[in-house]
Design an enzyme around this catalytic site. Sequence first.
Site, PDB file in Angstrom:
ATOM      1  CD  GLU A 264      -1.095  -0.371   4.022  1.00  0.00           C
ATOM      2  OE1 GLU A 264      -0.335  -0.117   4.407  1.00  0.00           O
ATOM      3  OE2 GLU A 264      -2.168  -1.090   2.725  1.00  0.00           O
ATOM      4  CG  ASP A 405      -0.629  -5.018   9.477  1.00  0.00           C
ATOM      5  OD1 ASP A 405      -0.309  -6.782  10.253  1.00  0.00           O
ATOM      6  OD2 ASP A 405       0.245  -4.648   8.866  1.00  0.00           O
TER       7      ASP A 405
END
Length: 516
Positions: A264, A405
Amino acid sequence: MDSVGVAAAAPDAGPGPAWQSKCPWGAPSTASISCSLADVMSEQLAKELQLEEENAAFPEVVAAAEGPFITGENIDTSSDLMLAQMLQMEFDREYDAQLRREEKKINGDSKVSISFENYRKVHPYDSDSSEDEVDWQDTRHDPYRADKPTTTPRRGFIGKGKDITTKHDEVVCGRKNTARMENFAPEFQVGDGIGMDLKLSNQVFNALKQHAYSEERRSARLHEKKEHSTAEKAVDPKTRLLLYKMVNSGMLETITGCISTGKESVVFHAYGGNSATEDKVIPPECAIKVFKTTLNEFKNRDKYIKDDYRFKDRFSKLNPRKIIRMWAEKEMHNLTRMQNAGIPCPQVVILKKHVLVMSFIGQDQVPAPKLKDVTLSSEDMKKAYYQILNMMQQLYRKCNLVHADLSEYNMLWHDGKVWLIDVSQSVEPTHPHGLEFLFRDCRNVSQFFQKGGVAEALNERELFNAVSGLNITADNEVDFQAEIEALEKMNEDHVQNHGKKLSTFSSDGDPPIYDE
């Protein structure tokens, strides 16, 4: 017979070829037309004779030469431009004639023919094509093209008696499906199915139609990714303009290159410059995190942001580009919270749209290694474990955040301590999936340090209770996750009833703070 006798007998013979064939030395009976030397040397006579010979030998060339563009009577040959145009026109004629010969040689007697019409160079005012030649691109009816299937009348059938054929006939439907394939995208090659009298069943046609639409969408995505997205180790023109502005304003001294790539974002290294304001201090080395504007990278990431109350009102699933900017803004806010709580993390410098400038964790353009890539001693591994446990508790209690995460891929080892990075997906514990994300983080941390040989490492359920302060006493992981989902459901019901996100999790006081 002597020559005298021949000469004497000559007048008795009649004039003509008869006596000439008998005697080649006889004098002709008709007198030749005499002409002067001046007439023989006349240029006009020479031109007429030459023109007669050319007309006899090359009638087509002379006919072409008598056109309005070749004769020297109506063209000023003193102009170099006109001579060049005339020569070019002759070259183009020869080139087109060669193309026609190639077409005739390749096509032969085949029904399927190829055409070099697009490669011809005939001038618009000069065309050698005769009326017999047909340009199939300009004709409305192609004799080699099969007729499309006739439509069924409104009543739904044709014929009478035993010869009746309904619109559901297998052959009729197959031919109609073959004709409908022509409506597919131009990139989808369907071939000449009508000419081959191809009959497609509904199942095959629907599969081809779905595949054609999928290929069209995929090509559109590839074009979008190529034209309007940041690629691997590269930036699009809009992002490049933002970076140029930062360098020109003096905020950044120079951008050295790419140091990391991910799903990303792309991270660049840069040297800091001088700040326009005195209260903002720019570190000597900076990390520029450019969030990729590729839309498909964020299609499954909206669950981290659409239920966050800080961005819920601004969230729009119909505008993915705004989600990317909100993603960068979310990481900036999360880093600010962590920095205020004293958690080791990059320091935010500035945010411009989807470009986030932070302090660089490393030295001399060399980034700090990830925890998965560094080899630590048993003491350092144990020290790192307690640091991470303490940071997870502070992140939960002081920052009111869950990393969501957390793993050895998002933890750096620098200056003898652990640094947390990549918090763009971090959410609050009151998020509908906040506790699930926390349990996943605990599982990743516990498994990594247990494999690393840390005997004091707690398992995922004990670590979850130690971080959250909740006292979930389940014997197995399935029941443990079921209780977590029940707590999340309870909190979601509270939000729907009261319209506010308040933590309804019951805990036995504050969790103990673990330190080394």
